[in-house]
Design a protein around this motif. Structure first.
Motif, PDB file in Angstrom:
ATOM      1  N   ARG A  98       0.806  -1.215   0.000  1.00  0.00           N
ATOM      2  CA  ARG A  98       0.000   0.000   0.000  1.00  0.00           C
ATOM      3  C   ARG A  98       0.840   1.267   0.000  1.00  0.00           C
ATOM      4  N   THR A 195     -10.808   2.488   2.472  1.00  0.00           N
ATOM      5  CA  THR A 195      -9.974   3.191   1.495  1.00  0.00           C
ATOM      6  C   THR A 195      -9.809   2.361   0.233  1.00  0.00           C
ATOM      7  N   VAL A 196      -9.563   1.078   0.385  1.00  0.00           N
ATOM      8  CA  VAL A 196      -9.411   0.206  -0.786  1.00  0.00           C
ATOM      9  C   VAL A 196     -10.720   0.133  -1.568  1.00  0.00           C
ATOM     10  N   GLN A 199     -10.988   3.068  -3.699  1.00  0.00           N
ATOM     11  CA  GLN A 199     -10.110   2.951  -4.864  1.00  0.00           C
ATOM     12  C   GLN A 199     -10.708   2.029  -5.920  1.00  0.00           C
ATOM     13  N   GLN A 202     -13.547   3.915  -7.581  1.00  0.00           N
ATOM     14  CA  GLN A 202     -12.994   4.935  -8.475  1.00  0.00           C
ATOM     15  C   GLN A 202     -12.443   4.296  -9.743  1.00  0.00           C
ATOM     16  N   ARG A 203     -11.778   3.160  -9.597  1.00  0.00           N
ATOM     17  CA  ARG A 203     -11.194   2.489 -10.761  1.00  0.00           C
ATOM     18  C   ARG A 203     -12.278   1.970 -11.692  1.00  0.00           C
ATOM     19  N   ASN A 207     -17.327   7.069  -9.534  1.00  0.00           N
ATOM     20  CA  ASN A 207     -16.671   8.147  -8.799  1.00  0.00           C
ATOM     21  C   ASN A 207     -17.569   8.785  -7.747  1.00  0.00           C
ATOM     22  N   ASP A 226      -3.856   8.597   2.265  1.00  0.00           N
ATOM     23  CA  ASP A 226      -4.231   7.811   1.087  1.00  0.00           C
ATOM     24  C   ASP A 226      -5.718   7.969   0.781  1.00  0.00           C
ATOM     25  N   THR A 230      -7.276   9.654  -2.591  1.00  0.00           N
ATOM     26  CA  THR A 230      -8.232   8.888  -3.395  1.00  0.00           C
ATOM     27  C   THR A 230      -9.529   9.663  -3.553  1.00  0.00           C
ATOM     28  N   ARG A 268      -0.490   8.431  -6.307  1.00  0.00           N
ATOM     29  CA  ARG A 268      -1.900   8.831  -6.370  1.00  0.00           C
ATOM     30  C   ARG A 268      -2.039  10.337  -6.219  1.00  0.00           C
ATOM     31  N   LEU A 335      -4.236  -2.450  -7.966  1.00  0.00           N
ATOM     32  CA  LEU A 335      -4.347  -1.662  -6.741  1.00  0.00           C
ATOM     33  C   LEU A 335      -3.029  -1.651  -5.991  1.00  0.00           C
TER      34      LEU A 335
END
Length: 342
Positions: A98, A195-196, A199, A202-203, A207, A226, A230, A268, A335
């Motif tokens: 990470r 948080t993941v 992400q 978002q990926r 969004n 982080d 993000t 990021r 990721l």
């Protein structure tokens, strides 16, 4: 037997009895004391391990690296403790994946795993084992490993997150998202998983959903770099004036931390900064942060294309062509960074 002989034996026994009883008592107390010492020491070590895992759950760079440092000290002071080695392996590989760089953290994690097992290390051992496979670029093996684990192992958040990361890095974004969404609705959600999940959303182009999740989480648990970066990235991708204004505020607040952040986190940040500058038409200023993001996300076709676009719109068509020359269509944005063995 004469009476005098009996009296002498009685007197001798009386002389021996008291010291003997005292000696036995002392021996029993010594045994009990030694047992109590080891029990207390074991409890203290377990408490220190859980405290370190709690630091990792804070979802901050400092929390993860503080956990690594404390667990390394524990492993040095108490060699052979399989629970300590398993926790150290997990902390090392999470830091490498990470935050970066991947080496030598993953190598050290692999060594720590070899000194533990599923019995002494418990569920955390399995979580670390899954993540090491992911970091080595073997996500399919990691998914298979997690599929063999009993259900009770997944009572630990660390194992659930490891499985989700394995799924995400094997290309199973939808399954990874399901696992992470289930973690997100828990009463006290595991912050690294939040948080993941942001992400992953978002990926996948979700969004607005990523923004809602991370904004709510950061209101309750602020100061997670982080997660903030993000959120800024998801806001920029949303593209509305209000979203860009909010992203601007975030970058103004944390932008100074990007340069000193670990590589993956900084990448990021550079990406969010470059996209924000491009969104405001400052393409010349966007080139440098986008180029840095491109280096950190090697193989990500979208980042390469956006960097080339910024160069072209800034009046540098030759630079744009050179940037696109290394573009690989179909590249996957992981990721976390697997180790390059080539």
């Amino acid at each position: 037997m004469p009476v005098m002989a009996l009296d002498r034996r009685h007197i001798m026994w009386r002389r021996v009895k008291v010291p003997l009883i005292v000696g036995i008592g002392v021996l029993v107390l010594a045994i009990l004391g030694t047992g109590a010492f080891f029990l207390i020491r074991s409890a203290v070590i377990r408490s220190a391990v859980e405290k370190a895992m709690g630091s990792m759950a804070l979802d901050t760079v400092g929390g993860v690296r503080g956990a690594v440092a404390s667990l390394e000290d524990l492993a040095s002071d108490h060699p052979g403790r399989k629970d300590v080695e398993a926790a150290l392996a997990y902390a090392l590989v999470m830091d490498a994946m990470r935050n970066g760089p991947p080496e030598p953290g993953v190598e050290r994690a692999r060594k720590a795993i070899s000194m533990s097992d599923g019995v002494g290390g418990g569920p955390v051992f399995h979580a670390a084992s899954i993540l090491v496979l992911v970091a080595e670029g073997k996500p399919d093996e990691a998914v298979a490993y997690s599929g063999r684990l009993p259900k009770e192992t997944f009572e630990r958040d660390e194992v659930k997150l490891a499985k989700a990361l394995a799924l995400a890095n094997s290309g199973n974004d939808l399954e990874a998202r399901v696992e992470l969404e289930l973690m997100a609705v828990e009463d006290d959600p595991y912050l690294p998983a939040i948080t993941v999940l942001g992400q992953v959303r978002q990926r996948l182009g979700l969004n607005e959903a990523a923004v809602a999740l991370l904004r709510s989480s950061l209101e309750k648990h602020p100061g997670r770099l982080d997660a903030q970066l993000t959120l800024a990235l998801a806001l920029v991708e949303t593209g509305t004036p209000d979203a860009l204004a909010e992203a601007e505020k975030i970058m103004a607040a944390v932008g100074g931390e990007i340069g000193g952040a670990p590589p993956h986190v900084a990448t990021r940040g550079f990406y969010a900064r470059g996209l924000l500058l491009s969104a405001h038409g400052k393409h010349g200023e966007a080139v440098d942060p986008l180029a840095k993001a491109m280096e950190g996300m090697a193989g990500n076709a979208l980042v390469v294309a956006r960097c080339a676009r910024a160069r072209r719109l800034s009046g540098d068509p030759v630079g744009a062509f050179d940037t696109l020359a290394g573009l690989e269509i179909g590249a996957h944005d992981f990721l976390v960074r697997p180790i390059d063995r080539n």
